[in-house]
Design an enzyme around this catalytic site. Sequence first.
Site, PDB file in Angstrom:
ATOM      1  N   HIS A 170      82.611  42.149  25.599  1.00 36.11           N
ATOM      2  CA  HIS A 170      81.352  41.422  25.868  1.00 36.11           C
ATOM      3  C   HIS A 170      81.667  39.957  26.151  1.00 36.11           C
ATOM      4  CE1 HIS A 170      76.873  40.994  25.513  1.00 36.11           C
ATOM      5  NE2 HIS A 170      77.287  39.737  25.647  1.00 36.11           N
ATOM      6  N   HIS A 172      81.017  36.497  29.281  1.00 35.61           N
ATOM      7  CA  HIS A 172      80.302  35.948  30.446  1.00 35.61           C
ATOM      8  C   HIS A 172      81.268  35.081  31.242  1.00 35.61           C
ATOM      9  CE1 HIS A 172      76.207  37.200  29.169  1.00 35.61           C
ATOM     10  NE2 HIS A 172      76.810  37.214  27.984  1.00 35.61           N
ATOM     11  N   GLN A 210      69.817  38.041  33.653  1.00 35.90           N
ATOM     12  CA  GLN A 210      69.684  37.088  32.547  1.00 35.90           C
ATOM     13  C   GLN A 210      68.239  36.660  32.297  1.00 35.90           C
ATOM     14  OE1 GLN A 210      72.192  34.718  30.476  1.00 35.90           O
ATOM     15  NE2 GLN A 210      70.208  35.078  29.564  1.00 35.90           N
ATOM     16  N   HIS A 265      72.124  43.576  26.654  1.00 36.58           N
ATOM     17  CA  HIS A 265      71.856  42.603  25.610  1.00 36.58           C
ATOM     18  C   HIS A 265      70.584  43.115  24.931  1.00 36.58           C
ATOM     19  CE1 HIS A 265      74.627  40.109  27.834  1.00 36.58           C
ATOM     20  NE2 HIS A 265      74.535  39.142  26.935  1.00 36.58           N
ATOM     21  N   GLU A 316      68.669  40.710  20.711  1.00 38.59           N
ATOM     22  CA  GLU A 316      69.396  39.513  20.277  1.00 38.59           C
ATOM     23  C   GLU A 316      68.365  38.492  19.804  1.00 38.59           C
ATOM     24  OE1 GLU A 316      71.732  37.455  23.198  1.00 38.59           O
ATOM     25  OE2 GLU A 316      72.738  36.193  21.718  1.00 38.59           O
ATOM     26  N   ASP A 328      81.803  36.987  23.764  1.00 45.23           N
ATOM     27  CA  ASP A 328      80.541  36.565  24.370  1.00 45.23           C
ATOM     28  C   ASP A 328      80.707  35.288  25.200  1.00 45.23           C
ATOM     29  OD1 ASP A 328      77.893  36.699  25.081  1.00 45.23           O
ATOM     30  OD2 ASP A 328      77.068  36.300  23.103  1.00 45.23           O
ATOM     31  N   TRP A 364      76.183  28.088  26.009  1.00 44.78           N
ATOM     32  CA  TRP A 364      75.744  28.636  24.722  1.00 44.78           C
ATOM     33  C   TRP A 364      76.688  28.300  23.578  1.00 44.78           C
ATOM     34  CZ3 TRP A 364      75.564  31.230  29.378  1.00 44.78           C
ATOM     35  CH2 TRP A 364      74.280  31.541  29.847  1.00 44.78           C
TER      36      TRP A 364
END
Length: 434
Positions: free
Chosen positions: A58, A60, A153, A211, A214, A310, A316
């Site tokens: 997982h 990005h 997203q 996702h 979350e 992630d 983030w």
Amino acid sequence: MIPDLIVRNATLPDGRTGLDIAIEGGRIVAVEPAIPVRAAHEIDAAGHLVAPPFVDCHFHLDATLSLGLPRMNLSGTLLEGIALWGELKPLLTADAVIERALRYCDLAVAQGLLAVRSHVDVCDDRLLAVDALLDVKRQVAPYLDLQLVAFPQDGYLRAPNAAANLERALDRGVEVVGGIPHFERTMEDGAESVRRLCRIAAERGLRVDLHCDETDDPLSRHVETLSAETLRHGLHGRVAGSHLTSMHGMDNYYVSKLIPLMAEARLHVVANPLVNIVIQGRHDGYPKRRGLTRVPELAAAGLTVAFGQDCCMDPWYALGGADMLDVAHMGLHVAQMTSRAGMRACFEAVTTNAAAVMGLEDYGLRVGAHGDLVVLQARDAIEAIRLRPPRLFVVRRGRVIATTPPRLTALDLPGRPPQVDPAAYAPPERPDPG
Ligand code: FE2
């Protein structure tokens, strides 16, 4: 036949010791004590841990290493991160995305991380990041398995064109269907997005990785719909629920019904400990929830539970460094998996379990598997998590593709680390007052 490579005197993650691993033609051809032939190239593991490569299921990659662009996330929250990514997206160029992604892949290889499942945002009508990461996937294929997830997203139903863009991305070669049901406008829209996304995956013969939930809202129950749709379409073992943080705060009676449903669907679970522990519980007073999903309970029910990184230096999360042992270390602490079996399970969460989530074939230290492995400066999997030591050798298809010199550490406790000179502790000599 002469093997291309033999790694001598290895300790495996399952505890077996004193084994040699021979690789020929890119495949493991023997795992046994004292292989009696010489290879073209040999590595003496000297009893150190030899593991299959780390796997991050997982990530990005389209956002990685963009920290500070176009500004910092001042609050450190998920929602400001999503807003910040929305500011950065129109400014992205293909060259910059490719350059950052390749730089990250180099960092990953140095840490023995040789397989990554990356979500790629499909809400930009240009599909710029999709094309960029498909290019990166081709470029890194000799040394890293990159699997891409079409990720809306801003919401599959909520964002204009997201549904059409997701299909365009799949048409271009993105191989996993993504989604974000808890970010849709309503619970019903979230459930509807799950139904549509699972149908697309079933029709195209693809895997699913959403996702999912979350959030700290214990009533966010899209994982229930995801499990039911997995059963409906016969997608058993091909669907992952990423994050599932709402489960942390769910009613226990409800969970006692939910987990068996997830097990029936053979749903894969991906927790992201580094990010979950800093993002979740932000609206709580004290006590604050940890936010990580129910890792030990899900594993005990027979589900495959993996840990993902992630984020790494992006809107983030300002930290991270492609080290899956950092991820295992955090997961171990937050899930309180401090039994011997629990600690070993945390190592599996970033190796074999993550490989199972990605559906990697021919993974593992066994005859017939790819000749991919990592020699770590640690005696076993638990010490690897404790020390997060250098990856002495990273091997792909029987070739050494990265090396790191050994570190002077407190590896041989008890005893003083070699950096310390006990004489330096001696008090300074004082003149005799007479
Ligand atoms: Fe994510």
